[in-house]
Design a protein around this motif. Structure first.
Motif, short mmCIF file in Angstrom:
data_model
loop_
_atom_site.label_atom_id
_atom_site.label_comp_id
_atom_site.label_asym_id
_atom_site.label_seq_id
_atom_site.Cartn_x
_atom_site.Cartn_y
_atom_site.Cartn_z
N PHE A 1 -2.21 2.93 -14.44
CA PHE A 1 -2.38 3.46 -13.04
C PHE A 1 -2.56 2.63 -12.40
O PHE A 1 -3.68 2.44 -12.28
CB PHE A 1 -2.50 5.31 -13.29
N GLY B 1 0.02 3.93 -1.69
CA GLY B 1 -1.03 4.97 -2.38
C GLY B 1 -1.32 4.73 -4.22
O GLY B 1 -0.88 3.29 -4.93
N LEU B 2 -1.39 5.37 -4.73
CA LEU B 2 -0.94 5.90 -6.60
C LEU B 2 -0.31 5.72 -6.93
O LEU B 2 1.13 6.44 -6.64
CB LEU B 2 -2.35 7.29 -6.79
N HIS C 1 -7.67 -3.61 -5.29
CA HIS C 1 -7.34 -3.27 -6.20
C HIS C 1 -5.55 -4.26 -6.32
O HIS C 1 -5.69 -4.57 -7.20
CB HIS C 1 -6.70 -1.68 -6.89
N ASP D 1 -4.05 2.23 -7.89
CA ASP D 1 -4.25 3.09 -6.69
C ASP D 1 -4.10 1.26 -5.72
O ASP D 1 -5.31 0.68 -5.55
CB ASP D 1 -5.17 3.54 -6.14
N THR D 2 -2.28 1.04 -5.14
CA THR D 2 -2.65 0.61 -3.73
C THR D 2 -3.55 0.73 -2.86
O THR D 2 -3.32 -0.14 -1.81
CB THR D 2 -0.49 0.54 -3.84
N SER D 3 -3.48 2.08 -2.46
CA SER D 3 -4.64 1.44 -1.24
C SER D 3 -5.78 1.16 -1.06
O SER D 3 -6.41 0.64 -0.25
CB SER D 3 -4.99 3.45 -1.25
N SER D 4 -6.28 0.46 -2.26
CA SER D 4 -7.10 -0.66 -2.28
C SER D 4 -7.24 -1.93 -2.14
O SER D 4 -7.03 -1.98 -2.97
CB SER D 4 -7.92 -0.26 -3.74
N ASN E 1 0.97 -0.52 -0.05
CA ASN E 1 -0.28 0.04 0.42
C ASN E 1 1.04 1.18 0.10
O ASN E 1 1.46 1.56 1.33
CB ASN E 1 -0.89 0.08 1.41
#
Length: 291
Positions: free
Chosen positions: A233, A219-220, A241, A235-238, A217
């Motif tokens: 791109f 972020g983007l 995803h 979004d690793t905060s999701s 995690n």
């Protein structure tokens, strides 16, 4: 002319990997791979503990004392290293890239081969054949292979395992031990691999990096496929995803491993930042046990 810094690097790799081949893997390598056959060497007087099945009854009858036959293995093998140099080999989230791991691994296998009086050759590939070095013996030859592994600047960026195996099948007629070293980021090569396995003793070595399987995690982030240049791109905060990223990688790995299993192959799985000696030892031991 080879730059002095590269010569130093070749020398460091030689010292490190030759030591591994000498002290850790040479005997196991010898036991794991069969020679071309067994040939008669001589007879000698029977000694306590000899296998009675090896008694030469003709010589025993002639001399009146038991004699046994001795045989030796016709050892010489041809070992070929098929090494993937596609752009994805530049990934490395530890202290080494996949290509650096592959270089150490290939050098260790090469030194293990020549220390057992086997020939060793090299084929570098991407989405084309970048370099092919015929199999020969000797430490000087292995140094040349290390130089090619370090010095080769590939023209291609993608991975075409089918083309690499077709080149192998078309150019190498004698049955050989083939180490196919790649991250296997390719599809559609099963039939060609099946054909190569019928002609040669093919051992897949899968080289990976943990970041190909999981992503933290952070972020983007912008991710680029090193082979195709495609950029996305993410979004690793999701959590969704991250889970989809992991599931996609897991499915690809499972599909690849199922194919190996169907073909009766036992791949060696390696990852950057981890010791490759123990997986090699385990593989050689399993091969020896099956013999």
């Amino acid at each position: 002319m080879i730059p002095q810094e590269l010569m130093k690097k070749i020398r460091r790799i030689q010292i490190r990997t030759s030591h591994l081949a000498d002290d850790m893997l040479s005997g196991q390598y010898h036991s794991a791979f069969k020679g071309r056959g067994i040939e008669f060497e001589e007879v000698r007087p029977y000694q306590v503990g000899d296998d009675v099945r090896s008694i030469d009854w003709n010589v025993t009858a002639r001399y009146g004392d038991p004699f046994v036959k001795l045989f030796r293995e016709e050892r010489e093998l041809t070992v070929l290293l098929l090494v993937d140099l596609s752009a994805s080999q530049g990934l490395g989230t530890h202290y080494q890239t996949k290509r650096e791991l592959v270089t150490d691994l290939a050098a260790t296998l090469a030194f293990s081969a020549i220390k057992n009086n086997d020939k060793v050759g090299l084929q570098l590939f991407t989405d084309g054949i970048e370099k092919a070095v015929p199999a020969r013996k000797g430490s000087r030859h292995v140094l040349r292979l290390i130089r090619e592994l370090l010095y080769c600047e590939p023209i291609g960026r993608g991975t075409d395992i089918t083309k690499a195996l077709q080149h192998l099948n078309n150019t190498v007629k004698r049955r050989s031990v083939v180490f196919l070293i790649s991250d296997f980021q390719d599809t559609g090569y099963e039939q060609t691999l099946r054909l190569a396995k019928q002609r040669h003793d093919v051992i897949p070595i899968v080289v990976g990096d943990e970041r190909e399987l999981t992503i933290p995690n952070v972020g983007l982030v912008q991710l680029q496929d090193g082979e195709t240049g495609e950029t996305i791109f993410l979004d690793t905060s999701s959590p969704l995803h991250r889970r989809l990223y992991q599931e996609r990688a897991k499915l690809a790995a499972e599909s690849r491993d199922q194919m190996f299993k169907k073909l009766g192959m036992d791949p060696i799985q390696l990852s950057t930042g981890e010791d490759f000696v123990d997986p090699l030892r385990k593989f050689f031991h399993q091969r020896e046990a099956r013999r």
